[in-house]
Every structure is written in C-alpha cells, then in structure tokens.
Write a protein that holds these residues in place. Structure first.
Motif, PDB file in Angstrom:
ATOM      1  N   SER A 177      -0.033  -4.083  -4.806  1.00  0.00           N
ATOM      2  CA  SER A 177      -1.222  -2.338  -4.237  1.00  0.00           C
ATOM      3  C   SER A 177      -2.162  -2.350  -3.142  1.00  0.00           C
ATOM      4  CB  SER A 177      -2.828  -2.074  -5.425  1.00  0.00           C
ATOM      5  OG  SER A 177      -3.200  -3.803  -5.036  1.00  0.00           O
ATOM      6  N   ALA A 178      -1.170  -3.359  -2.479  1.00  0.00           N
ATOM      7  CA  ALA A 178      -0.858  -4.095  -0.947  1.00  0.00           C
ATOM      8  C   ALA A 178      -1.375  -2.927  -0.515  1.00  0.00           C
ATOM      9  CB  ALA A 178      -0.885  -5.163  -0.594  1.00  0.00           C
ATOM     10  N   GLU A 179      -1.600  -2.291   0.078  1.00  0.00           N
ATOM     11  CA  GLU A 179      -0.521  -1.218   1.801  1.00  0.00           C
ATOM     12  C   GLU A 179       0.024  -1.708   2.731  1.00  0.00           C
ATOM     13  OE1 GLU A 179      -4.427   1.938  -0.083  1.00  0.00           O
ATOM     14  OE2 GLU A 179      -4.463   1.364   1.879  1.00  0.00           O
ATOM     15  N   LEU A 180       1.029  -0.886   3.005  1.00  0.00           N
ATOM     16  CA  LEU A 180       1.653  -1.374   4.210  1.00  0.00           C
ATOM     17  C   LEU A 180       1.243  -0.573   4.985  1.00  0.00           C
ATOM     18  CD1 LEU A 180       4.318  -4.363   3.264  1.00  0.00           C
ATOM     19  CD2 LEU A 180       2.722  -5.129   3.748  1.00  0.00           C
ATOM     20  N   THR A 191      -6.997 -20.739   3.481  1.00  0.00           N
ATOM     21  CA  THR A 191      -6.496 -20.335   3.027  1.00  0.00           C
ATOM     22  C   THR A 191      -6.447 -19.999   1.215  1.00  0.00           C
ATOM     23  OG1 THR A 191      -5.857 -22.086   1.784  1.00  0.00           O
ATOM     24  CG2 THR A 191      -4.901 -22.176   4.069  1.00  0.00           C
ATOM     25  N   VAL A 192      -5.404 -19.277   0.976  1.00  0.00           N
ATOM     26  CA  VAL A 192      -5.220 -18.975   0.221  1.00  0.00           C
ATOM     27  C   VAL A 192      -3.454 -18.789  -0.583  1.00  0.00           C
ATOM     28  CG1 VAL A 192      -5.332 -17.033  -1.718  1.00  0.00           C
ATOM     29  CG2 VAL A 192      -7.008 -17.056  -0.409  1.00  0.00           C
ATOM     30  N   GLY A 193      -3.436 -19.464  -1.251  1.00  0.00           N
ATOM     31  CA  GLY A 193      -2.242 -19.955  -1.996  1.00  0.00           C
ATOM     32  C   GLY A 193      -1.913 -19.652  -3.488  1.00  0.00           C
ATOM     33  N   VAL A 194      -0.450 -18.582  -3.425  1.00  0.00           N
ATOM     34  CA  VAL A 194      -0.357 -18.104  -4.374  1.00  0.00           C
ATOM     35  C   VAL A 194       0.893 -18.878  -4.872  1.00  0.00           C
ATOM     36  CG1 VAL A 194       0.247 -16.185  -5.817  1.00  0.00           C
ATOM     37  CG2 VAL A 194      -1.084 -16.000  -4.499  1.00  0.00           C
ATOM     38  N   PHE A 195       1.292 -19.687  -6.261  1.00  0.00           N
ATOM     39  CA  PHE A 195       1.585 -20.216  -7.157  1.00  0.00           C
ATOM     40  C   PHE A 195       2.722 -20.163  -8.035  1.00  0.00           C
ATOM     41  CE2 PHE A 195       2.671 -23.288  -3.603  1.00  0.00           C
ATOM     42  CZ  PHE A 195       0.525 -23.416  -3.248  1.00  0.00           C
ATOM     43  N   ALA A 196       4.236 -20.112  -8.476  1.00  0.00           N
ATOM     44  CA  ALA A 196       4.749 -20.455  -9.727  1.00  0.00           C
ATOM     45  C   ALA A 196       5.300 -21.498  -9.178  1.00  0.00           C
ATOM     46  CB  ALA A 196       5.773 -19.244  -9.546  1.00  0.00           C
ATOM     47  N   LYS A 197       5.972 -21.924 -10.801  1.00  0.00           N
ATOM     48  CA  LYS A 197       6.435 -22.962 -10.927  1.00  0.00           C
ATOM     49  C   LYS A 197       7.530 -23.296 -10.803  1.00  0.00           C
ATOM     50  CE  LYS A 197       7.585 -26.799 -14.493  1.00  0.00           C
ATOM     51  NZ  LYS A 197       8.458 -27.144 -13.504  1.00  0.00           N
ATOM     52  N   ALA A 198       7.620 -24.542  -9.628  1.00  0.00           N
ATOM     53  CA  ALA A 198       8.956 -24.316  -9.155  1.00  0.00           C
ATOM     54  C   ALA A 198      10.172 -24.069 -10.391  1.00  0.00           C
ATOM     55  CB  ALA A 198       9.653 -25.175  -8.263  1.00  0.00           C
ATOM     56  N   THR A 199      11.739 -23.588 -10.498  1.00  0.00           N
ATOM     57  CA  THR A 199      12.502 -23.975 -11.509  1.00  0.00           C
ATOM     58  C   THR A 199      13.614 -24.867 -10.116  1.00  0.00           C
ATOM     59  OG1 THR A 199      13.952 -21.845 -10.305  1.00  0.00           O
ATOM     60  CG2 THR A 199      12.681 -22.036 -12.656  1.00  0.00           C
ATOM     61  N   ALA A 200      14.898 -25.802 -10.976  1.00  0.00           N
ATOM     62  CA  ALA A 200      15.460 -26.253  -9.621  1.00  0.00           C
ATOM     63  C   ALA A 200      16.412 -25.206  -8.787  1.00  0.00           C
ATOM     64  CB  ALA A 200      16.793 -27.155 -10.550  1.00  0.00           C
ATOM     65  N   GLY A 218      -1.478  -6.955  10.694  1.00  0.00           N
ATOM     66  CA  GLY A 218      -3.130  -7.204  10.883  1.00  0.00           C
ATOM     67  C   GLY A 218      -4.031  -6.784  10.089  1.00  0.00           C
ATOM     68  N   GLU A 219      -3.960  -6.160   8.332  1.00  0.00           N
ATOM     69  CA  GLU A 219      -4.557  -5.612   8.009  1.00  0.00           C
ATOM     70  C   GLU A 219      -5.381  -6.160   6.944  1.00  0.00           C
ATOM     71  OE1 GLU A 219      -3.744  -1.784   9.329  1.00  0.00           O
ATOM     72  OE2 GLU A 219      -4.825  -1.626   7.452  1.00  0.00           O
ATOM     73  N   GLU A 220      -7.408  -5.897   6.992  1.00  0.00           N
ATOM     74  CA  GLU A 220      -7.138  -6.805   5.665  1.00  0.00           C
ATOM     75  C   GLU A 220      -7.103  -6.051   4.311  1.00  0.00           C
ATOM     76  OE1 GLU A 220     -11.927  -6.874   8.106  1.00  0.00           O
ATOM     77  OE2 GLU A 220     -11.714  -7.195   6.046  1.00  0.00           O
ATOM     78  N   HIS A 221      -7.103  -7.194   3.780  1.00  0.00           N
ATOM     79  CA  HIS A 221      -6.339  -7.560   1.937  1.00  0.00           C
ATOM     80  C   HIS A 221      -7.667  -7.185   1.406  1.00  0.00           C
ATOM     81  CE1 HIS A 221      -2.140  -5.277   2.911  1.00  0.00           C
ATOM     82  NE2 HIS A 221      -2.356  -6.259   4.714  1.00  0.00           N
ATOM     83  N   ALA A 222      -7.804  -6.923   0.548  1.00  0.00           N
ATOM     84  CA  ALA A 222      -9.047  -7.387  -0.476  1.00  0.00           C
ATOM     85  C   ALA A 222      -8.416  -8.289  -1.433  1.00  0.00           C
ATOM     86  CB  ALA A 222      -9.609  -6.319  -0.876  1.00  0.00           C
ATOM     87  N   ASP A 223      -6.877  -8.116  -1.916  1.00  0.00           N
ATOM     88  CA  ASP A 223      -6.585  -9.197  -2.640  1.00  0.00           C
ATOM     89  C   ASP A 223      -5.892 -10.158  -2.885  1.00  0.00           C
ATOM     90  OD1 ASP A 223      -6.553  -8.758  -6.238  1.00  0.00           O
ATOM     91  OD2 ASP A 223      -5.678 -10.194  -4.641  1.00  0.00           O
ATOM     92  N   LEU A 224      -5.655 -11.460  -2.281  1.00  0.00           N
ATOM     93  CA  LEU A 224      -4.420 -10.909  -1.038  1.00  0.00           C
ATOM     94  C   LEU A 224      -3.114 -11.721  -2.988  1.00  0.00           C
ATOM     95  CD1 LEU A 224      -5.610 -13.688   1.368  1.00  0.00           C
ATOM     96  CD2 LEU A 224      -3.910 -11.919   1.590  1.00  0.00           C
ATOM     97  N   ASN A 225      -3.365 -11.708  -4.191  1.00  0.00           N
ATOM     98  CA  ASN A 225      -2.165 -11.710  -5.001  1.00  0.00           C
ATOM     99  C   ASN A 225      -1.988 -10.390  -4.819  1.00  0.00           C
ATOM    100  OD1 ASN A 225      -1.061 -13.115  -7.072  1.00  0.00           O
ATOM    101  ND2 ASN A 225      -3.129 -12.481  -8.594  1.00  0.00           N
TER     102      ASN A 225
END
Lengths: 151, 729
Positions: free
Chosen positions: A25-28, B623-632, B711-718
C-alpha cells in the motif's frame, strides 16, 4: 505472522513470505519523464545519444572515441531499411582504429563495437541498478535494464 | 666564476713571475751578448761571458717556452670554459621557447624493454669535465646499470611497479653523481652551470623515469661517447629540458588528482566534448585505479603474483585489473598539445602545490605552471593516524600501515606473510574488510588477526546495534579476534613486539598494526586557491552542482556538497566518487546539473554477510528493519552466481557444501528470531526515509533509490518493505 520488536530507537520486524504476499500500500511518486535532473539511459528524451551513458563504457572517451561516435551516430540516425547499411565507411574507420589498440579493445569474434571492449571498457562502476559489482555487467545487458530502471 | 677568479689570481702571479723571469733572462742573455747596454746587476748568475751566455740562453729559452706553454694552456682552458658557459646560458635562455619535438623525443625515458644503460648514463654527463674524469662517468654508468638491471628484468611492467623501482635508482644516481662532480673539479669548470644542472636532472630524471607508463623509445644521445665537453653539456641540457617540454603548459580541462572521481570526470568530459584534451595530474605513480579490491578481492586471489599484476578473478572466472584502463587508453603528455582528437593524459608523481584562481593556473612541485580553462579538484584524502601512534616513535611507526594506496596493499601483503600477529585498529568499512580478508588468510598461515575499536561492534557507526552485534559474531567466525570497546592509550615497542596498552588496562601484543581510523580530506589547495573549507564535514565546500568557484569544481572524497534531497554531506565511497566525478565532468562541459542521482555503497564481510546501502546510513538515527530468514541462496556468493557478474569470490568447496542442504528447507521465521539473514533496514530522519540498507538482498537498488528520491513520509514501513520482495531471490 510478522513479529515486531523494539530495541530502543530501533524497530525489528520479522515477516514471512505470506506476510508480504499482499500488494504494497506504499505510494510512490510518479516519475516525470522530462525531469532534467534524472540520469538518462542510452537515448535521451530528445532522441539524441547519451554519450555519457555508463553502458557505453569507455568507447566514446577513449582514443577511438571520435570514430566510435561517428559510426554510432550514423547508425542511430540511419533511415535505411537495413539500419546502418549506409554507415559502412564509418564502421570501417572505427574498426581500423580499434585494431590499433588491441590491449584496449580485445578483438574477440564479435564485430559489434560495444562487445569488443568487455574487460576494460565495461569497467565503469556506475552505481546504477544491478549488483554492487556492476563493473562486470556486459555492455549488452546494461542499456535495457538501465533505461527501464531509471525512467 | 669564483673559482675562475681565484685560479686566475693564482695563475697571474705565476704568469707574471714567469714572464718576469723570462724577460730578465732575455735581458741577461742580451746583455751578455752585448746588445743592450744596460747596467748589469751585480748579483750575476753566470760564470763568464762566453760560456755563461750560452748556458743562459738555453736556460732562458727553456723557461720562456715553459712559461709561454703554461700561459697558453691556461688561456685556452679559460676561453674554452667561457665558451661552454656562454653556450649553457644560451641554452637555458632558449629553453622556454623551445619547441618540443626533435631533441626531446630522443631523450625520453626508456621503457623497461629498452636498454637501461642509455638512461643510466644520463646522470654521468653531469660532469662537463676534461678527459681525466672519463673513468668516473664510466664507473657510474656501470653502477647504474647494475642498479637498473633488476628493474629491467620485469617484463610485464604494471605502471605501478616500474616507476617506483625506477625512481629510486634514479634518485640514488643523481645525488651520487653530485658528490663525484664536486670532487673532480680542479680545472676551472663552470660551477654555476654544474649547479644548475644538478638539481634539474635529478627531478627531471625521476620524472622521466616515472613516466614509464608511456613506453617511449629511448634514443639517448650517445652520452657515453668520449666527453667532448661541449657535447656533454648540450646532451645534459637537452636531458633536462624534457621536464618543461613534456608538461603541457595549458590544459583546457585540468583534473587535480588521479583517482576514481578524476577518472570518471575525464570520461564524462571526453564523452560530452568531442576532441576534449584532459590532463590529469596525480602525485601517485599509478594510473587511475579503483580502491575497493585493495581491501577485498585482491586478498582473495589465488594468484601468487597478484601484487604485481593487480588483477583479480571474479567468481564467474572473469578477470580484470584494478586499473580503470590500460596505459594505451591515455595519450602521452608530450602529445597533449598536438593530439587531433584530444585525449586524456596523466602526469604522475607531480603534486599541485599552488593554485592561482584569478590567473587560472596551477603550479606543480617542480615549479612548472599549467594554465587551465576548467579545473577539477579531486584530491581525495590521506588516511588518519592515531595520535598515540604518531607520538610513539620510529619503531612503532615503522610497523604501522595506513592503508589506502596500491603501495600500501603491496607492503601489507608482504608483511602479513612474514609475521605472526597483526592488529587492525578501527571497526568501520576498511578495518572490518581488512580484518576479514586477513582473517581468512589466518586459517592457512596461522596468522593471528586482531581487530580493536571503541564501538560495541563492527560497523557500529553504520548498523543499528543488534545488527552490529550480529555482524561482529560473523567477523569472529572469519578468524578474527575482535576486541570491542577498546580505546588505545599508548603503543610501545618492546622485545621485538608492539605492545598496545588499552585504556581499560588490557595489553595486546602484536607484530604489526594497521590503522583504519578514517580519512582526512586533502584540502592543501584551499589556502592558495581561496576555496572555502567546511568545518562540519571537512573538505572543500561546494554547491549542489559541485562548483567551488568559477571554473573550479570538486568531486569525490574531498567534496562537501549540497545534496538537494538529503542536505549538505561529504561521502567517502567509491560509487559516490564515480557519480560525483561524472557529474562534475558534465558540469564542466556546461550541463549545470545538481547532485541528484543518489550514489550507493556496499560491503562484504565474509561469505555470509553482504549488503548494499544508499543515502544517509547513520546508526544514531532511528531505524526500522524488516527481515526474512536467509536461505543459503541469499548470500553474496549466490548473488554473483546468479547474475553472472560479481566481485565477490568464494571457494568452490564452500559452494558445494552449503547449497544442497539449504535449498531443501523452506524459510521458517519465528524460531530464528535473531538470525538476520536478509532484509531491508530503513533509516529515518523526521519520519522520512533518508537511508536504506539492503541486507543480503541484491539487485534492488533502483527501488531503494526511488524511495529516497521521493522523500515521502510513509506510515507503515512494512508496506514499503514489500516493494523489495525480500523473500525472492
């Protein structure tokens, strides 16, 4: 499900593949195709060739730069049915020049200008798309990826 | 002239004396013969009229002849020297107006392939002396030959190596020649031309030998020919003229500094201005090269001659040199003015010491002036050193490396083979990369690798704490002994070991230190050029178009510029040097574009940790970090295999070992909470994303660049993170 954790000022989110399946839903902001500041691909919006395109490697700036520019411009603006068939003279001159610098332009079987300079000319680390190790991207792949990514 | 005068003074009485004696004897002879009726002095030598007269005559003749002979010789020599001196002065005066071609090309420096003796004999004609000194020049020539022989043996001259080797025998030769000249000067040779000639051939010969990058033919005039004084002087003066004749006096585009930014600018200028003549002036002996492999790929190379070739093999087998272009890409400085289609010329081992902005010209360290139309200052920086090491004395400083250039890589590579323990002070990019590179060697060679820094973990100023800690564990796994939170109090040399005393009392003993504690931007020209220096970030202050003043631009590590999106900054990364160099080149050819295309950077710390980053990546930001598990599949190694490109090189065995295991299992997440395998980290400033790290996620830089540009403000970085598809390859 995603898990969220706070560590001081830092937020850590773990997500599964399913979490990220729904569209974002992020807007670019829309791209302005006429943005004068943007880095351009091989062909500028005006239709001219961008000689400074990293995809060309050092072809336009090396010792055979002038010959290369002549040949490639001729090809670009050629209106013949077989594009570039009216540019044989320029290509021949360019080829002669390239042969004078075998170290710079290793002559592999290809006759196309952009591929003869793989090792050295493609050394332009351009900081554009693709991996950080963009130095080695063959010239042929860069133009397409670059222009699409940058627009 | 002084010597001449003193000698004349000495000679004159002699001459007078001999002429007096001669006259007296003639008179006496005449008297005894009864010709001249002069009163005979009572103290008379002769015994009797007839026999005495005959003896006297003989005696008189002898002395007379000897006197005349001596006089004649003296006068002749003096006149000859006068003539030589005048010739010399004329030569010097005509030098500035001398057209370059004919004689100069003859005396150009030898490429290693060309017989060294001709080059080496050049110092010897510094003695414009009579035949007696023939032995000396020959002896010297032989000595130089011996010195030069090893350097001429290296058949594949990387420009880096040869000039350094050549320069030292030359420098040794020139001062060696000087004392010899001084000693053997009894006959009245002109001291002033000799003095004039000595300093000149010394630097010019060094410079000449250094420009080996242009494999010129060396048709040295037969300097070993019998020393006809005049020809030697002429040869000598011609030898020294190449210095000024070789350096172009005007460059439409002058680039100060021969690094990445400068090369990128040169390329940009040449692309946009057809037939442009670009002159690069660098104080290094090498042609422009890229730095990142010096702390990464070159260390992973299997080639034992890597320090000579400076080539590295990438994972996909493709090999390349760290030099941007081979020497044939460039034109020679002496062809600069006449090059029809222009070109890029590189003047190595020259430093610009003064800049005259009003007069649009610069002065080099050998007093040569070059005027320009447009100038780029891309002087980069010099590695910082720790104060405690600066104060610690020669023995410590001798065992400390400040790592930046090719020569530093070569010396460190050599040192690391011969010692037992090495300590890297500094936990940033360079320090960590070197630690990992050396740590890898430690498994083969038993070298102890220690890394110490004040932060809590590697990359502590860049990565958020949790990630920095995780990274530190990975670095340790590369074989590095990491000592965190350590401040160095003092360093001493004892019992053939360096002792590092930390502020908390710990003591670390080691054989060699690498200090990777930052870069000091080189702003030497600020004063003479009247350029503003930034007090917050260091470096030259420039505007958004990288311009400092009219006709002067600054790019690369030394530029503190205004980033329209992110504010004023100074960036010390490779890609920034390329981007800013290219931009400066564009603006020097009239583009007037601001800094807009955001540069990125990357780092690899071993086979498991690799990341690309863009924008302002400062660990003090939220900071906001969004991670997944790494596979090889999500390691730098895998990325290069996939795209067929790559700098990151790994061993065959590692590849086969890990891939079958990992590909089977799908990536579960919850139980591996602390395994930051791959993900995206956003750096925020006032809720706007100003920096992004792609952690083990590759080929997505354009998306990251776009987000920063917006340069926008994003409410949900996920949601923003979804754009990166981190679960995919």
């Amino acid at each position: 499900m995603s898990s969220v954790r706070e560590e001081g000022k830092d937020t850590i989110i773990f997500v599964t593949k399913e979490d990220h399946e729904t569209p974002s839903s992020a807007e670019l902001v829309d791209e302005d195709p006429n943005d004068p500041y943007e880095e351009r691909g091989l062909i500028l919006p005006s239709g001219e060739i961008n000689w400074n395109c990293p995809c060309l490697g050092g072809m336009a700036s090396g010792p055979c730069g002038t010959e290369f520019k002549d040949a490639f411009s001729c090809f670009h603006y050629s209106k013949e049915e077989v594009k570039g068939s009216d540019c044989l003279e320029q290509f021949r001159t360019m080829q002669e020049c390239l042969q004078r610098y075998p170290e710079l332009y290793p002559q592999e079987e290809e006759t196309s200008s952009s591929q003869t300079s793989q090792d050295f000319a493609s050394a332009e680390p351009s900081g554009l798309n693709s991996t950080a190790a963009s130095e080695q991207d063959p010239d042929t792949t860069l133009p397409s990826t670059e222009s699409s990514a940058e627009s | 002239m002084l010597k001449c005068r003193t000698v004349w003074k000495k000679l004159a009485p002699l001459a007078r004396a001999s002429s007096t004696v001669c006259r007296q004897n003639v008179r006496r002879a005449g008297l005894t013969n009864g010709r001249i009726p002069i009163r005979v002095p009572t103290a008379h030598m002769s015994t009797g009229p007839a026999g005495g007269g005959g003896d006297n005559l003989k005696y008189a003749l002898l002395v007379g002849l000897a006197g005349i002979g001596g006089l004649t010789y003296a006068v002749k020599t003096l006149r000859g020297d006068q003539k030589r001196y005048e010739e010399r002065i004329a030569e010097i005066e005509s030098r500035p107006h001398k057209a370059t071609k004919g004689p100069v090309t003859d005396v150009q420096t030898a490429a290693p392939a060309v017989p060294e003796p001709e080059l080496e004999a050049a110092p010897s004609p510094e003695e414009p002396s009579p035949p007696a000194e023939n032995a000396a020049p020959d002896a010297e020539a032989v000595a130089h030959d011996a010195e030069a022989a090893p350097s001429s043996k290296t058949t594949e001259p990387p420009p880096a190596d040869e000039p350094v080797v050549e320069a030292s025998p030359e420098e040794a030769a020139a001062p060696a020649a000087v004392p010899v000249v001084e000693e053997e000067l009894p006959p009245p040779t002109e001291p002033s031309p000799a003095e004039l000639s000595e300093p000149e051939p010394a630097p010019t010969l060094v410079e000449e030998s250094v420009t080996l990058t242009e494999p010129a033919a060396a048709a040295e005039p037969p300097a070993t020919a019998p020393p006809e004084p005049q020809s030697e002087v002429v040869a000598e003066s011609v030898d020294s003229t190449p210095a000024s004749a070789k350096v172009p006096s005007h460059a439409p585009y002058l680039l100060i500094g021969g690094g990445t930014a400068s090369f990128a600018a040169a390329r940009s200028i040449r692309a946009r201005d057809p037939g442009a003549k670009v002159l690069i002036v660098t104080d290094e002996p090498d042609l422009p090269y890229m730095r990142p492999p010096l702390s990464k790929e070159l260390w992973f190379s299997d080639d034992p001659s890597v320090t000579e070739t400076l080539r590295f093999k990438q994972w996909n087998g493709k090999e390349r040199s760290i030099y941007f272009q081979p020497p044939s890409f460039y034109i020679k400085p002496e062809d600069f003015d006449s090059a029809e289609n222009g070109g890029v010329a590189v003047l190595t081992c020259r430093k610009v010491v003064h800049m005259d902005v009003r007069g649009n010209k610069v002065k080099l360290d050998d007093n040569i002036e070059i005027s320009y139309d447009k100038c780029l200052v891309a002087t980069g920086g010099i590695p910082r050193n720790l104060q405690v090491i600066e104060r610690a004395g020669e023995e410590v400083k001798k065992r400390t490396t400040l790592f930046r250039k090719i020569e530093d890589f070569k010396s460190l590579e050599k040192v690391s083979r011969n010692i037992n323990s090495i300590t890297i002070i500094g936990g940033g990019f360079l320090g960590s990369e070197l630690a990992c590179a050396l740590g890898r060697r430690s498994t083969e060679s038993g070298l102890e690798v220690i890394q110490m820094f004040p932060e809590k973990g590697n990359m502590g100023k860049v990565l958020p704490e949790y990630l920095s800690n995780w990274t530190t564990e990975k670095v340790k796994r590369e074989g590095v002994k990491v000592i965190t939170e350590s401040l160095v109090k003092s360093v001493t040399y004892k019992d053939d070991k360096l002792e590092i005393h930390l502020k908390d009392g710990r003591l670390v003993k080691t054989d060699h230190i690498v200090a990777a504690v930052g870069l000091e931007p080189n702003i030497d020209l600020a004063k003479s050029a009247g350029l503003e220096v930034d007090s917050d970030f260091g470096g030259y202050r420039v505007n958004a178009e990288l311009q400092a003043r009219s006709n002067i631009w600054v790019a690369g590590d030394a530029a503190c510029f205004y980033d329209i999106r992110l504010g004023r900054r100074r960036v010390e990364h490779h890609d920034h040097a390329v981007v800013s160099g290219r931009l400066a080149g564009e603006n020097m050819t009239g583009a007037n574009k601001p800094y807009w295309h955001q540069s990125m950077f990357w780092s690899d710390l071993g086979p498991d940790v690799g990341y690309e980053a863009i924008g302002i990546v400062d660990s003090s930001l939220p900071t906001v970090g969004v991670f997944a598990k790494a596979t090889a599949k999500d390691t730098p190694k895998a990325a290069t295999e996939q795209s067929g490109t790559g700098i990151r090189s790994e061993s065959e065995t590692e590849d086969t070992a890990t891939s079958p295991v990992a590909s089977a299992t799908p990536p579960p997440v919850v139980e591996h909470k602390d395994d930051y395998g791959k993900g995206v980290i956003f750096y925020l400033r006032d809720k706007v994303v100003v920096g992004i790290i792609l952690w083990n996620v590759f080929n997505r830089m354009p998306i990251a660049r776009k987000i920063i540009k917006d340069g926008e403000e994003h409410a949900d970085l996920n949601e923003v993170a979804k754009l990166f598809n981190i679960h995919e390859d």
